[in-house]
Design an enzyme around this catalytic site. Structure first.
Site, PDB file in Angstrom:
ATOM      1  N   SER A  28       0.836  -1.208   0.000  1.00 42.12           N
ATOM      2  CA  SER A  28       0.000   0.000   0.000  1.00 42.12           C
ATOM      3  C   SER A  28       0.870   1.257   0.000  1.00 42.12           C
ATOM      4  CB  SER A  28      -0.876   0.030   1.256  1.00 42.12           C
ATOM      5  OG  SER A  28      -1.827  -0.993   1.203  1.00 42.12           O
ATOM      6  N   ARG A  32       1.527   4.338  -3.008  1.00 41.57           N
ATOM      7  CA  ARG A  32       1.311   5.759  -2.688  1.00 41.57           C
ATOM      8  C   ARG A  32       2.591   6.558  -2.852  1.00 41.57           C
ATOM      9  NH1 ARG A  32      -2.408   2.549  -0.475  1.00 41.57           N
ATOM     10  NH2 ARG A  32      -4.385   3.362   0.333  1.00 41.57           N
ATOM     11  N   ARG A 128     -13.838  -7.451 -10.543  1.00 44.37           N
ATOM     12  CA  ARG A 128     -14.015  -6.721  -9.271  1.00 44.37           C
ATOM     13  C   ARG A 128     -14.821  -5.435  -9.465  1.00 44.37           C
ATOM     14  NH1 ARG A 128      -8.437  -6.520  -6.133  1.00 44.37           N
ATOM     15  NH2 ARG A 128      -9.864  -5.911  -4.470  1.00 44.37           N
ATOM     16  N   SER A 173     -13.405   1.352   2.918  1.00 46.85           N
ATOM     17  CA  SER A 173     -12.413   1.074   1.879  1.00 46.85           C
ATOM     18  C   SER A 173     -11.369   2.173   1.806  1.00 46.85           C
ATOM     19  CB  SER A 173     -13.098   0.926   0.513  1.00 46.85           C
ATOM     20  OG  SER A 173     -12.117   0.974  -0.508  1.00 46.85           O
ATOM     21  N   GLN A 175      -9.112   2.203  -0.378  1.00 52.80           N
ATOM     22  CA  GLN A 175      -8.904   2.509  -1.792  1.00 52.80           C
ATOM     23  C   GLN A 175      -9.865   3.593  -2.256  1.00 52.80           C
ATOM     24  OE1 GLN A 175      -9.154  -1.220  -3.873  1.00 52.80           O
ATOM     25  NE2 GLN A 175      -7.136  -1.883  -3.153  1.00 52.80           N
ATOM     26  N   ASP A 325      -6.844  -7.925   4.748  1.00 53.21           N
ATOM     27  CA  ASP A 325      -6.093  -8.785   3.822  1.00 53.21           C
ATOM     28  C   ASP A 325      -5.540 -10.031   4.510  1.00 53.21           C
ATOM     29  OD1 ASP A 325      -6.576  -7.038   1.739  1.00 53.21           O
ATOM     30  OD2 ASP A 325      -4.726  -5.917   2.059  1.00 53.21           O
TER      31      ASP A 325
HETATM   32  C1  S3P Z   1      -5.651  -1.265   0.091  1.00 54.49           C
HETATM   33  C2  S3P Z   1      -6.880  -1.270   0.688  1.00 54.49           C
HETATM   34  C3  S3P Z   1      -7.674  -2.488   0.919  1.00 54.49           C
HETATM   35  C4  S3P Z   1      -6.815  -3.744   0.790  1.00 54.49           C
HETATM   36  C5  S3P Z   1      -5.918  -3.705  -0.399  1.00 54.49           C
HETATM   37  C6  S3P Z   1      -4.993  -2.509  -0.337  1.00 54.49           C
HETATM   38  C7  S3P Z   1      -4.960   0.014  -0.100  1.00 54.49           C
HETATM   39  O1  S3P Z   1      -8.688  -2.575  -0.058  1.00 54.49           O
HETATM   40  O2  S3P Z   1      -7.635  -4.893   0.743  1.00 54.49           O
HETATM   41  O3  S3P Z   1      -5.140  -4.873  -0.482  1.00 54.49           O
HETATM   42  O4  S3P Z   1      -3.738   0.027  -0.390  1.00 54.49           O
HETATM   43  O5  S3P Z   1      -5.619   1.057   0.048  1.00 54.49           O
HETATM   44  P1  S3P Z   1     -10.139  -1.885   0.146  1.00 54.49           P
HETATM   45  O6  S3P Z   1      -9.964  -0.445   0.085  1.00 54.49           O
HETATM   46  O7  S3P Z   1     -10.954  -2.416  -1.010  1.00 54.49           O
HETATM   47  O8  S3P Z   1     -10.623  -2.397   1.465  1.00 54.49           O
END
Ligand code: S3P
Length: 444
Positions: A28, A32, A128, A173, A175, A325
């Site tokens: 993650s 970023r 997805r 989320s 993300q 995760d």
């Molecule tokens: C992530 C957020 C999570 C996680 C993914 C990485 C991220 O997903 O499952 O592996 O880097 O922001 P979600 O935002 O769908 O929960």
């Protein structure tokens, strides 16, 4: 980047795991770091970047939009950013491979730039849901044409200037939160995200580190994160801590294989990511934190984990976002605990790289574990520390974490476990099998 050639593997049991390993950089944080460096004015340097396929997909997309990204022989990455607002029209579709994080966060970046990008991915990613980012980014003015069901491939035409929004996340989320905040970077005014349940906060931390004006308030409605655009980002030097989601496999493996004693160096322990350590400790795992320190603005420690008798627990629902995760690894730990572990409240697992509830139920059942599937999780009856029967085969559905979790389960099984395709492991943990060999002595 897709995996046309499946790579099957039969994993035998291990007598014990012992030694020290250093897990690769956090996935993650690596995504970023590249994205924000690509939007800074000038040269950033990133050490410890995860060089897995997902992160490389992000790097390739950013290059296609004008950033200069290089790696030196020592593994340090240099990024010459184009400045917020400076992303260029890519000449071809952006190939996202297996990576949901690349897709959703880059959609946010493109949404407030005057460019059009097409996003494509492998079979797993193309199944997805993208609606969760399409809705808020459309509200900001992006024009998005997706495949049926709000899926990839999709085409996104950004709007510049975009419209700032206030958006309450309907699903927990990071993300989606990050996509909106990244779109907000090049949007005049204040863009605000409200998250009723806190999720990983790497975006907020790193945006502030790059000099963006980000405010986080705890309110009755949840965490409110506000970003002021149009931002100017200053280049940074970033050291990426090790990925707790990769450390997870060794935490579980050493806990379940008798006689094990492993030190995992450099593990990020941001509280929004450390839920598995909490859950395993509730089960009786022996995990010690050595040399706690701060790396790249994130809490980090070395973790020493020794074999322990695990007991079943009911996993508290509020741990879910901080270990989302790690459920596949936790399900494996549960298979060796005394009693019935109930892990529910995690319906998001249905829309990860695979449906991880169905995939792990099938994988564990095929190897003799007694499992009950719920709409939002699994209940698992453990062996009280004994080896599981094993001998079954596992369908990974292009999901790296299913492949790694069932590899770990195989280490304490009476018969070898066959995994249909371990190639997706390269998306997040290219040295996983090398480190497995080091720890089990299989390389000696
Ligand atoms: C992530 C957020 C999570 C996680 C993914 C990485 C991220 O997903 O499952 O592996 O880097 O922001 P979600 O935002 O769908 O929960």
């Amino acid at each position: 980047m897709p995996h046309p050639q499946p790579s099957p593997l039969t994993v035998p049991a291990a007598s014990r795991l012992a030694g020290r390993i250093r897990v690769p950089g956090d996935k993650s944080i690596s995504h970023r770091a590249l994205m924000l460096a690509a939007l800074a004015v000038g040269e950033s340097r990133v050490e410890g970047l995860l060089e897995g396929e997902d992160v490389l997909a992000t790097a390739a997309a950013l290059r296609a939009m004008g950033a200069r990204i290089e790696r030196d022989a020592g593994g340090v990455w240099t990024i010459h950013g184009v400045g917020v607002g400076g992303l260029l029209q890519p000449a071809a579709a952006l190939e996202m491979g297996n990576s949901g994080t690349s897709t959703r966060l880059l959609m946010g970046l493109v949404a407030s730039h005057p460019i059009t990008a097409t996003f494509t991915g492998d079979a797993s990613l193309s199944a997805r849901p993208m609606e969760r980012v399409i809705t808020p980014l459309s509200r900001m003015g992006a024009d998005i044409t997706a495949s049926p069901g709000g899926r990839l491939p999709l085409m996104l035409r950004g709007l510049c200037p975009a419209v700032p929004i206030e958006y309450e996340l309907p699903v927990a989320s990071a993300q989606v939160k990050s996509a909106i905040l990244l779109a907000g970077l090049n949007t005049p005014g204040i863009t605000r995200v409200i998250e009723p349940v806190p999720t990983r906060d790497h975006s907020e931390r790193m945006l502030a580190g790059f000099g963006a004006q980000v405010e986080v308030e705890e309110t009755a409605r949840g965490r409110v994160i506000s970003i002021t655009g149009e931002a100017e980002l200053r280049p940074q030097r970033i050291v990426v801590p090790g990925d707790p989601s990769s450390a997870a496999f060794w935490l579980v493996a050493a806990s379940i294989v008798p006689g094990s004693d492993v030190v995992i160096e450099n593990v990020g322990l941001n509280p929004t990511r450390a839920g598995l350590v909490t859950a395993l400790r509730m089960m009786g795992a022996d995990i010690a934190e050595l040399d706690p320190r701060t790396v790249g603005g994130e809490p980090v420690a070395d973790l020493r984990v020794r074999h322990a008798a695990l007991s079943a627990i009911t996993v508290p629902h509020d741990l879910a976002p901080s270990m989302i995760d790690e459920y596949p690894a936790l399900f494996v730990a549960a298979a060796f605990a005394a009693g019935r572990t109930v892990a529910r409240g995690a319906d998001e697992l249905r829309v990860k790289e695979s449906d991880r509830i169905a995939a792990m139920r099938a994988a564990l059942e095929a190897n003799g574990v007694s499992v009950t599937e719920h709409d939002d999780g699994l209940s698992i009856d453990g062996t009280r520390g004994d080896a599981i029967p094993g001998g079954g085969s596992v369908a990974t559905h292009l999901d790296h974490r299913i492949a790694m979790s069932m590899t770990i389960a195989a280490l304490h099984a009476r018969a070898p476990v066959t995994i249909d395709d371990v190639s997706p492991v390269a998306t997040s943990y290219p040295v996983f099998f090398d480190q497995l060999a080091d720890l089990t002595g299989a390389s000696a």
